[in-house]
Design a protein around this motif. Structure first.
Motif, PDB file in Angstrom:
ATOM      1  N   GLN A  23       0.843  -1.105  -0.167  1.00 60.67           N
ATOM      2  CA  GLN A  23      -0.091  -0.038  -0.197  1.00 60.67           C
ATOM      3  C   GLN A  23       0.950   1.364  -0.117  1.00 60.67           C
ATOM      4  N   ILE A  24       0.615   2.025  -1.032  1.00 63.94           N
ATOM      5  CA  ILE A  24       1.484   3.201  -1.347  1.00 63.94           C
ATOM      6  C   ILE A  24       1.008   4.271  -0.134  1.00 63.94           C
ATOM      7  N   ALA A  25       1.647   5.087   0.420  1.00 68.38           N
ATOM      8  CA  ALA A  25       1.163   6.234   1.511  1.00 68.38           C
ATOM      9  C   ALA A  25       0.385   6.938   0.693  1.00 68.38           C
ATOM     10  N   PRO A  26      -0.853   7.464   1.185  1.00 71.46           N
ATOM     11  CA  PRO A  26      -1.607   8.457   0.542  1.00 71.46           C
ATOM     12  C   PRO A  26      -1.119   9.663   0.146  1.00 71.46           C
ATOM     13  N   ASP A  27      -0.013  10.148   0.680  1.00 74.30           N
ATOM     14  CA  ASP A  27       0.613  11.530   0.128  1.00 74.30           C
ATOM     15  C   ASP A  27       1.315  11.229  -1.027  1.00 74.30           C
ATOM     16  N   ILE A  28       1.771  10.137  -1.324  1.00 71.83           N
ATOM     17  CA  ILE A  28       2.553   9.927  -2.563  1.00 71.83           C
ATOM     18  C   ILE A  28       1.666   9.766  -3.552  1.00 71.83           C
ATOM     19  N   THR A  52      -0.123   4.975 -11.253  1.00 76.31           N
ATOM     20  CA  THR A  52      -1.515   4.969 -10.425  1.00 76.31           C
ATOM     21  C   THR A  52      -2.159   3.976 -10.567  1.00 76.31           C
ATOM     22  N   GLU A  53      -2.109   3.232 -11.785  1.00 74.30           N
ATOM     23  CA  GLU A  53      -2.999   2.084 -11.648  1.00 74.30           C
ATOM     24  C   GLU A  53      -2.316   0.683 -11.225  1.00 74.30           C
ATOM     25  N   ASN A  54      -0.852   0.973 -11.093  1.00 69.02           N
ATOM     26  CA  ASN A  54      -0.122  -0.446 -10.399  1.00 69.02           C
ATOM     27  C   ASN A  54      -0.238  -0.162  -8.857  1.00 69.02           C
ATOM     28  N   CYS A  57      -3.730  -1.740  -8.098  1.00 70.08           N
ATOM     29  CA  CYS A  57      -3.493  -3.177  -8.326  1.00 70.08           C
ATOM     30  C   CYS A  57      -3.053  -3.902  -7.144  1.00 70.08           C
ATOM     31  N   ALA A  58      -1.941  -3.071  -6.678  1.00 65.81           N
ATOM     32  CA  ALA A  58      -1.208  -4.044  -5.753  1.00 65.81           C
ATOM     33  C   ALA A  58      -1.936  -3.672  -4.389  1.00 65.81           C
ATOM     34  N   GLU A  59      -2.699  -2.767  -4.076  1.00 62.99           N
ATOM     35  CA  GLU A  59      -3.332  -2.662  -2.794  1.00 62.99           C
ATOM     36  C   GLU A  59      -4.687  -3.620  -2.817  1.00 62.99           C
ATOM     37  N   GLU A  60      -5.250  -3.823  -4.054  1.00 62.58           N
ATOM     38  CA  GLU A  60      -6.686  -4.310  -4.080  1.00 62.58           C
ATOM     39  C   GLU A  60      -6.160  -5.957  -4.356  1.00 62.58           C
ATOM     40  N   ASP A  61      -5.228  -6.376  -4.714  1.00 64.32           N
ATOM     41  CA  ASP A  61      -4.990  -7.779  -4.622  1.00 64.32           C
ATOM     42  C   ASP A  61      -3.873  -8.250  -4.082  1.00 64.32           C
ATOM     43  N   HIS A 272       9.396   6.303  -7.265  1.00 57.41           N
ATOM     44  CA  HIS A 272       8.002   6.610  -6.816  1.00 57.41           C
ATOM     45  C   HIS A 272       7.320   5.348  -6.073  1.00 57.41           C
ATOM     46  N   ALA A 273       7.967   4.125  -6.082  1.00 57.50           N
ATOM     47  CA  ALA A 273       7.545   3.147  -4.975  1.00 57.50           C
ATOM     48  C   ALA A 273       8.207   3.485  -3.663  1.00 57.50           C
ATOM     49  N   SER A 274       7.819   4.467  -3.309  1.00 62.74           N
ATOM     50  CA  SER A 274       8.463   4.819  -2.081  1.00 62.74           C
ATOM     51  C   SER A 274       7.638   4.067  -0.653  1.00 62.74           C
ATOM     52  N   ARG A 275       8.064   2.978  -0.379  1.00 67.75           N
ATOM     53  CA  ARG A 275       7.673   1.927   0.558  1.00 67.75           C
ATOM     54  C   ARG A 275       8.108   2.431   1.825  1.00 67.75           C
ATOM     55  N   HIS A 276       7.334   2.751   2.657  1.00 64.79           N
ATOM     56  CA  HIS A 276       7.493   3.045   4.064  1.00 64.79           C
ATOM     57  C   HIS A 276       6.391   2.858   5.220  1.00 64.79           C
ATOM     58  N   ALA A 277       6.341   2.392   6.311  1.00 60.70           N
ATOM     59  CA  ALA A 277       5.206   2.324   7.150  1.00 60.70           C
ATOM     60  C   ALA A 277       5.845   2.439   8.501  1.00 60.70           C
ATOM     61  N   GLU A 278       4.804   3.036   9.529  1.00 61.94           N
ATOM     62  CA  GLU A 278       5.417   3.041  10.821  1.00 61.94           C
ATOM     63  C   GLU A 278       4.230   2.955  12.036  1.00 61.94           C
ATOM     64  N   THR A 279       4.591   2.617  13.044  1.00 59.39           N
ATOM     65  CA  THR A 279       3.871   2.487  14.012  1.00 59.39           C
ATOM     66  C   THR A 279       4.517   2.785  15.373  1.00 59.39           C
TER      67      THR A 279
END
Ligand code: SF4
Length: 281
Positions: A23-28, A52-54, A57-61, A272-279
């Protein structure tokens, strides 16, 4: 003293690795949408539509955003009042990464010996762990899944103080120019200024995960970020390197005190596939 479970830590790292990759971050996502709305070059528009389509697809599937699912980099800010139970801190993080890359069918991209054997470790471990002991009784985790198409385009310069702001500006923009289409633009440019050789690079890596809406609190650095972003976009490299208006979505600078004789600057590029997540635990 607050007790935190290593089992909980392991699960948190697994979830962060999976969500960062899927899941790409909403801001990106929003920044790519904005780039598409203003883009006029047909090839760049096509690239932005595909990006955008990619994402969708990643999030849905539940699939990875990119086939390079990255080397896992974990920034762990651990409160000094935390006591870890039922395991060992770093082993739990490694196990969390291992589980995520197995469960999510994410590509295993780590080799053990970097120069001679280059044998895949088959579990995407070891992850890179940066731990800081901070005040409090909580633990903040930031996971970055760092692809190396962009990592390979990053640079560090040990400038001297006389280089000044102009030298730092030139180094940032030149790094983006030299990178060209290789880091899968639109890119996010993390910059570390000051510290020493390795601290500058760490500052830059962490800056790549800063929310796009945040500017540096010091107006001088904020102005430098904006000026560097405009100059990078004026290079015309564009989405996927097809030429166009948006080469970079952001320039984010972090700084630290340095030696009187030095002005280190590190530029860490993220695609553009800036993948990061935090908690926070
Ligand atoms: S640079 Fe980013 S988008 Fe390009 S292949 Fe690597 S991870 Fe994927």
């Amino acid at each position: 003293m607050r007790e935190l479970s290593c089992t909980l830590l392991q699960k948190a790292v697994t979830e962060l690795c999976l969500s960062a990759n899927q899941q790409i971050a909403p801001d990106i996502r929003a920044a790519i949408k904005t780039a598409l709305e203003k883009e006029t070059a047909p090839a760049a528009r096509y690239a932005l539509e595909q990006i955008t389509e990619n994402y969708a697809c990643a999030e849905e599937d539940g699939l990875p955003i990119c086939q390079d699912t990255g080397m896992a980099v974990i920034f762990a800010d651990v409160g000094q009042e935390v006591h870890w139970t039922d395991g060992q801190f770093e082993a739990a993080i490694q196990a969390g990464v291992r589980d995520a890359y197995e469960k999510g069918y994410l590509r295993k991209s780590v080799v053990s010996d970097p120069l001679f054997d280059r044998k895949n470790t088959l579990d995407n471990c070891p992850a890179i762990i940066h731990t800081a002991i901070v005040p409090g009784d909580r633990a903040h985790l930031l996971v970055i899944a760092k692809g190396f198409g962009s990592e390979n385009m990053s640079r560090i310069g040990m400038l001297t103080p006389s280089a000044g702001e102009a030298g730092v500006f030139d180094f940032i923009v030149e790094t983006a120019r030299l990178a060209g289409p290789n880091p899968c633009p639109p890119i996010i440019v993390g910059v570390g200024v000051g510290g020493d050789f390795e601290q500058a690079a760490l500052l830059a890596k962490r800056a790549t995960a800063r929310p796009l809406s945040e500017r540096h609190p010091d107006p001088r650095y904020a102005a430098l970020e904006k000026r560097a972003l405009d100059a990078i976009n004026a290079l015309g490299i564009g989405a996927a390197g097809y030429g166009g208006l948006t080469t970079a979505l952001n320039v984010a600078i972090n700084y630290a005190p340095t030696h009187i004789a030095g002005l280190p600057v590190a530029v860490n590029i993220c695609c553009h596939a800036s993948r990061h997540a935090e908690t926070t635990l």
